[in-house]
Design a protein around this motif. Structure first.
Motif, PDB file in Angstrom:
ATOM      1  N   ALA A 131       3.138  10.340   1.808  1.00  0.00           N
ATOM      2  CA  ALA A 131       4.212  10.961   2.384  1.00  0.00           C
ATOM      3  C   ALA A 131       5.583  10.900   1.661  1.00  0.00           C
ATOM      4  O   ALA A 131       6.241  11.825   1.462  1.00  0.00           O
ATOM      5  N   ASN A 132       5.974   9.645   1.225  1.00  0.00           N
ATOM      6  CA  ASN A 132       7.246   9.485   0.548  1.00  0.00           C
ATOM      7  C   ASN A 132       7.452  10.118  -0.478  1.00  0.00           C
ATOM      8  O   ASN A 132       8.507  10.770  -0.839  1.00  0.00           O
ATOM      9  N   SER A 133       6.298  10.394  -1.388  1.00  0.00           N
ATOM     10  CA  SER A 133       6.317  11.210  -2.484  1.00  0.00           C
ATOM     11  C   SER A 133       6.583  12.500  -2.272  1.00  0.00           C
ATOM     12  O   SER A 133       7.393  13.191  -2.914  1.00  0.00           O
ATOM     13  N   PHE A 134       5.956  13.231  -1.242  1.00  0.00           N
ATOM     14  CA  PHE A 134       6.100  14.478  -1.007  1.00  0.00           C
ATOM     15  C   PHE A 134       7.534  14.938  -0.316  1.00  0.00           C
ATOM     16  O   PHE A 134       8.129  15.977  -0.618  1.00  0.00           O
ATOM     17  N   LEU A 135       7.979  13.875   0.557  1.00  0.00           N
ATOM     18  CA  LEU A 135       9.331  14.006   0.988  1.00  0.00           C
ATOM     19  C   LEU A 135      10.477  14.008  -0.243  1.00  0.00           C
ATOM     20  O   LEU A 135      11.431  14.969  -0.273  1.00  0.00           O
ATOM     21  N   ASP A 136      10.161  13.073  -1.234  1.00  0.00           N
ATOM     22  CA  ASP A 136      11.037  13.006  -2.124  1.00  0.00           C
ATOM     23  C   ASP A 136      11.124  14.284  -3.265  1.00  0.00           C
ATOM     24  O   ASP A 136      12.101  14.829  -3.344  1.00  0.00           O
ATOM     25  N   THR A 137      10.020  14.849  -3.515  1.00  0.00           N
ATOM     26  CA  THR A 137       9.952  16.169  -4.555  1.00  0.00           C
ATOM     27  C   THR A 137      10.111  17.351  -3.416  1.00  0.00           C
ATOM     28  O   THR A 137      10.564  18.161  -4.321  1.00  0.00           O
ATOM     29  N   GLY A 138      10.153  17.108  -2.436  1.00  0.00           N
ATOM     30  CA  GLY A 138      10.577  18.415  -1.486  1.00  0.00           C
ATOM     31  C   GLY A 138      12.085  18.409  -1.091  1.00  0.00           C
ATOM     32  O   GLY A 138      12.790  19.301  -1.110  1.00  0.00           O
ATOM     33  N   ILE A 139      12.525  17.244  -0.624  1.00  0.00           N
ATOM     34  CA  ILE A 139      13.883  17.128   0.044  1.00  0.00           C
ATOM     35  C   ILE A 139      15.120  17.145  -1.045  1.00  0.00           C
ATOM     36  O   ILE A 139      16.165  17.578  -0.900  1.00  0.00           O
ATOM     37  N   TYR A 140      14.712  15.978  -1.753  1.00  0.00           N
ATOM     38  CA  TYR A 140      15.752  15.867  -3.037  1.00  0.00           C
ATOM     39  C   TYR A 140      16.223  17.070  -3.765  1.00  0.00           C
ATOM     40  O   TYR A 140      17.511  17.699  -3.563  1.00  0.00           O
ATOM     41  N   ALA A 148       0.755  -1.308  -0.026  1.00  0.00           N
ATOM     42  CA  ALA A 148       0.009   0.053   0.062  1.00  0.00           C
ATOM     43  C   ALA A 148       0.913   1.188  -0.046  1.00  0.00           C
ATOM     44  O   ALA A 148       0.198   2.539  -0.593  1.00  0.00           O
ATOM     45  N   LEU A 149       2.067   1.065   0.478  1.00  0.00           N
ATOM     46  CA  LEU A 149       3.016   2.390   0.673  1.00  0.00           C
ATOM     47  C   LEU A 149       3.214   2.708  -1.066  1.00  0.00           C
ATOM     48  O   LEU A 149       3.379   3.861  -1.469  1.00  0.00           O
ATOM     49  N   GLY A 150       3.482   1.732  -1.878  1.00  0.00           N
ATOM     50  CA  GLY A 150       3.561   1.797  -3.329  1.00  0.00           C
ATOM     51  C   GLY A 150       2.302   2.463  -3.977  1.00  0.00           C
ATOM     52  O   GLY A 150       2.564   3.315  -4.867  1.00  0.00           O
ATOM     53  N   LEU A 151       1.298   1.951  -3.501  1.00  0.00           N
ATOM     54  CA  LEU A 151      -0.141   2.511  -4.044  1.00  0.00           C
ATOM     55  C   LEU A 151      -0.107   4.057  -3.620  1.00  0.00           C
ATOM     56  O   LEU A 151      -0.453   4.921  -4.491  1.00  0.00           O
ATOM     57  N   GLY A 152       0.355   4.511  -2.457  1.00  0.00           N
ATOM     58  CA  GLY A 152       0.333   5.815  -2.103  1.00  0.00           C
ATOM     59  C   GLY A 152       1.192   6.646  -2.963  1.00  0.00           C
ATOM     60  O   GLY A 152       0.878   7.926  -3.131  1.00  0.00           O
ATOM     61  N   ARG A 153       2.266   6.139  -3.246  1.00  0.00           N
ATOM     62  CA  ARG A 153       3.355   6.886  -4.131  1.00  0.00           C
ATOM     63  C   ARG A 153       2.713   7.082  -5.467  1.00  0.00           C
ATOM     64  O   ARG A 153       3.085   8.131  -6.211  1.00  0.00           O
ATOM     65  N   LEU A 154       1.957   5.942  -6.138  1.00  0.00           N
ATOM     66  CA  LEU A 154       1.499   6.261  -7.400  1.00  0.00           C
ATOM     67  C   LEU A 154       0.444   7.338  -7.168  1.00  0.00           C
ATOM     68  O   LEU A 154       0.204   8.026  -8.261  1.00  0.00           O
ATOM     69  N   ILE A 155      -0.472   7.474  -6.335  1.00  0.00           N
ATOM     70  CA  ILE A 155      -1.505   8.247  -6.178  1.00  0.00           C
ATOM     71  C   ILE A 155      -0.921   9.821  -6.266  1.00  0.00           C
ATOM     72  O   ILE A 155      -1.282  10.558  -6.841  1.00  0.00           O
ATOM     73  N   ALA A 156       0.311   9.998  -5.258  1.00  0.00           N
ATOM     74  CA  ALA A 156       0.781  11.229  -5.317  1.00  0.00           C
ATOM     75  C   ALA A 156       1.838  11.593  -6.223  1.00  0.00           C
ATOM     76  O   ALA A 156       1.773  13.097  -6.601  1.00  0.00           O
ATOM     77  N   LEU A 157       2.587  10.830  -7.057  1.00  0.00           N
ATOM     78  CA  LEU A 157       3.636  11.168  -8.049  1.00  0.00           C
ATOM     79  C   LEU A 157       3.123  12.209  -8.994  1.00  0.00           C
ATOM     80  O   LEU A 157       3.975  12.948  -9.079  1.00  0.00           O
ATOM     81  N   PRO A 158       2.199  12.157  -9.595  1.00  0.00           N
ATOM     82  CA  PRO A 158       1.623  12.992 -10.691  1.00  0.00           C
ATOM     83  C   PRO A 158       1.488  14.479 -10.465  1.00  0.00           C
ATOM     84  O   PRO A 158       1.700  15.478 -11.071  1.00  0.00           O
ATOM     85  N   PHE A 159       1.159  14.768  -8.802  1.00  0.00           N
ATOM     86  CA  PHE A 159       0.921  15.872  -8.656  1.00  0.00           C
ATOM     87  C   PHE A 159       2.149  16.679  -7.431  1.00  0.00           C
ATOM     88  O   PHE A 159       2.090  17.747  -7.316  1.00  0.00           O
ATOM     89  N   ALA A 160       2.724  15.677  -6.792  1.00  0.00           N
ATOM     90  CA  ALA A 160       3.628  15.965  -5.723  1.00  0.00           C
ATOM     91  C   ALA A 160       5.018  16.911  -6.351  1.00  0.00           C
ATOM     92  O   ALA A 160       5.041  18.026  -5.676  1.00  0.00           O
ATOM     93  N   GLY A 161       5.441  16.681  -7.397  1.00  0.00           N
ATOM     94  CA  GLY A 161       6.413  17.402  -7.940  1.00  0.00           C
ATOM     95  C   GLY A 161       6.071  18.664  -8.300  1.00  0.00           C
ATOM     96  O   GLY A 161       6.543  19.851  -8.045  1.00  0.00           O
ATOM     97  N   PRO A 162       4.916  19.006  -9.303  1.00  0.00           N
ATOM     98  CA  PRO A 162       4.461  20.269  -9.425  1.00  0.00           C
ATOM     99  C   PRO A 162       4.103  21.289  -8.380  1.00  0.00           C
ATOM    100  O   PRO A 162       4.401  22.421  -8.450  1.00  0.00           O
ATOM    101  N   LEU A 163       3.671  20.530  -7.305  1.00  0.00           N
ATOM    102  CA  LEU A 163       3.270  21.178  -6.260  1.00  0.00           C
ATOM    103  C   LEU A 163       4.339  21.830  -5.472  1.00  0.00           C
ATOM    104  O   LEU A 163       4.625  22.942  -4.878  1.00  0.00           O
ATOM    105  N   SER A 164       5.547  20.937  -5.289  1.00  0.00           N
ATOM    106  CA  SER A 164       6.806  21.388  -4.788  1.00  0.00           C
ATOM    107  C   SER A 164       7.358  22.586  -5.475  1.00  0.00           C
ATOM    108  O   SER A 164       8.048  23.348  -4.894  1.00  0.00           O
ATOM    109  N   ASP A 165       7.375  22.487  -6.927  1.00  0.00           N
ATOM    110  CA  ASP A 165       7.813  23.703  -7.684  1.00  0.00           C
ATOM    111  C   ASP A 165       7.066  24.923  -7.476  1.00  0.00           C
ATOM    112  O   ASP A 165       7.585  26.010  -7.415  1.00  0.00           O
ATOM    113  N   LYS A 166       5.754  24.689  -7.436  1.00  0.00           N
ATOM    114  CA  LYS A 166       4.716  25.802  -7.220  1.00  0.00           C
ATOM    115  C   LYS A 166       4.873  26.518  -5.839  1.00  0.00           C
ATOM    116  O   LYS A 166       4.959  27.824  -5.678  1.00  0.00           O
TER     117      LYS A 166
END
Length: 404
Positions: A116-125, A52-70
């Motif tokens: 959470a993992n997706s947002f940490l990746d797109t924020g911290i990396y 389910a951790l992977g499912l959560g990443r799939l849900i968040a990946l499409p918009f986590a990056g753009p949100l981090s940039d914006k």
């Protein structure tokens, strides 16, 4: 690096230190046994929670990056920290719920953990890359180091956190609560220290993933690279989540938690050694060499299971499977497909998350020996893909140079 950002960098890295525990804890045999006893399910069924951790990443990946940039790295990191706190504290509450919906609560919390993992990746990396801007590769390596250190210490943390409930059940809730509280503290701290967000507006408006896909031509080589993101993730995720159960059932190892320490030691050493080796050996060679090491290791473990082979196997899979192979594959993608660099990289990570969800879900319904066999087959496919990419490498480099 500006010294005023040193505390900020430490706060960001500590997020991944706790993440190292959060992403590995459900793979520990003792944790599986404790949760399974509380929820009235088989121990291998806990693997579905990890999926389910992977499912959560799939849900968040499409918009986590753009949100981090914006909105900035701070907001993305804060969302990740808050969501991870929900995941970890939620696991403790799910344990307490027992057969009254505990498994379902944990599954939902794990989805939140993946988000959470997706947002940490797109924020911290990008944030640590902006702080340590002269050596961004070292900044990324620091993230892997903090994860590996936490995973190495995890078995000892489990020994200190174990308790017994009034009903006589073994519980590791103190560790879940402690990690969740740490994330709440980090959430507060990330707002108190400066972060050097890049000026995204100066770079102009960037094309989104879906828009890029509409006019992107995918070659067989690019498809192979994307599939490697799937196979290499399966190699280390199946081992991380199921190898200890295999050791218990097939090697007669009552408490194989120490395998996690050897796995993490392999990962840490690989980060150092591979960083030096890539100066003399092309990155693309590791895409086939490391999966071959993993494949041979798992065949030996399956044929001759013992504490010695399982210990050696944990170290070697930590080295060759989790020691940066996914990052190397992504790096090769960036070099070979300059015009669709962002698109292919995003797809490699999506393939990685898709693997995490589908393969671990399948593993939750299998016996440990069947999971090991599935991992061997999956890694074998990865070897074939790596061979194909290496055979086509010269032509791919020529094509990449023409594109520049």
């Amino acid at each position: 690096m500006n010294k005023k950002y040193l505390p900020s960098a430490l706060i960001l890295y500590l997020n991944y230190f706790i993440h190292g525990i959060g992403c590995s804890i459900l793979g520990q045999a003792v944790i599986k046994d404790a949760l399974a006893a509380s929820w009235g399910v088989e121990a291998m069924a806990i693997t579905a929670i990890s999926a389910a951790l992977g499912l959560g990443r799939l849900i968040a990946l499409p918009f986590a990056g753009p949100l981090s940039d914006k909105l900035g790295r701070r907001i993305s990191t804060a969302i990740g920290s808050a969501s991870y706190a929900v995941y970890l504290i939620g696991l403790a509450l799910a344990f307490n719920a027992g057969t009254n919906g505990g498994y379902t609560i944990a599954y939902v919390c794990a989805i939140i953990g993946g988000i959470a993992n997706s947002f940490l990746d797109t924020g911290i990396y990008p944030a640590v890359g902006e702080i340590i801007y002269k050596t961004p590769g070292v900044a990324t390596m620091g993230i892997k180091f903090f994860i590996a250190i936490a995973q190495m210490l995890l078995p000892f943390a489990l020994g200190m956190a174990v308790t017994t409930t009034a009903a006589g059940l073994t519980s590791y809730n103190p560790l879940f609560f402690a990690c969740g509280i740490c994330y709440i503290v980090l959430l507060i701290l990330v707002f108190l220290f400066p972060l050097p967000d890049a000026d995204q507006k100066a770079a102009g408006k960037k094309e989104g993933l879906i828009a890029s896909l509409k006019h992107t031509h995918f070659s067989l080589e690019s498809i192979a690279m994307i599939l490697i993101g799937f196979t290499c993730t399966g190699t280390f995720q199946l081992w991380l989540n199921c190898a200890q159960n295999f050791a218990k059932e097939n090697a007669g190892w009552a408490n194989p938690s120490i395998m996690q320490t050897y796995y993490s030691a392999g990962t840490m050493l690989a980060l150092i050694v591979t960083a030096f080796l890539t100066r003399k050996i092309k990155d693309v060679r590791f895409i086939v060499a490391y999966p071959v090491i993993c494949l041979v290791t798992m065949i030996v473990v399956l044929v001759s299971p013992s504490q010695a082979t399982m210990t050696a196997g944990a170290f070697l899979i930590g080295w060759a499977g989790a020691g940066g192979l996914l990052q190397i594959a992504t790096s090769v993608c960036n070099m070979l497909f300059p015009k669709i660099k962002g698109t292919v990289t995003a797809l490699v990570m999506i393939a990685s998350s898709l693997c995490n969800y589908t393969i671990l879900t399948a593993a939750s319904k299998m016996q440990p020996s069947q999971v090991m066999l599935m991992n061997i087959i999956l890694t074998g496919v990865g070897v074939v893909l790596g061979l194909y990419v290496n055979l086509r490498y010269t032509k791919m480099v020529e094509y990449a140079n023409e594109e520049n």
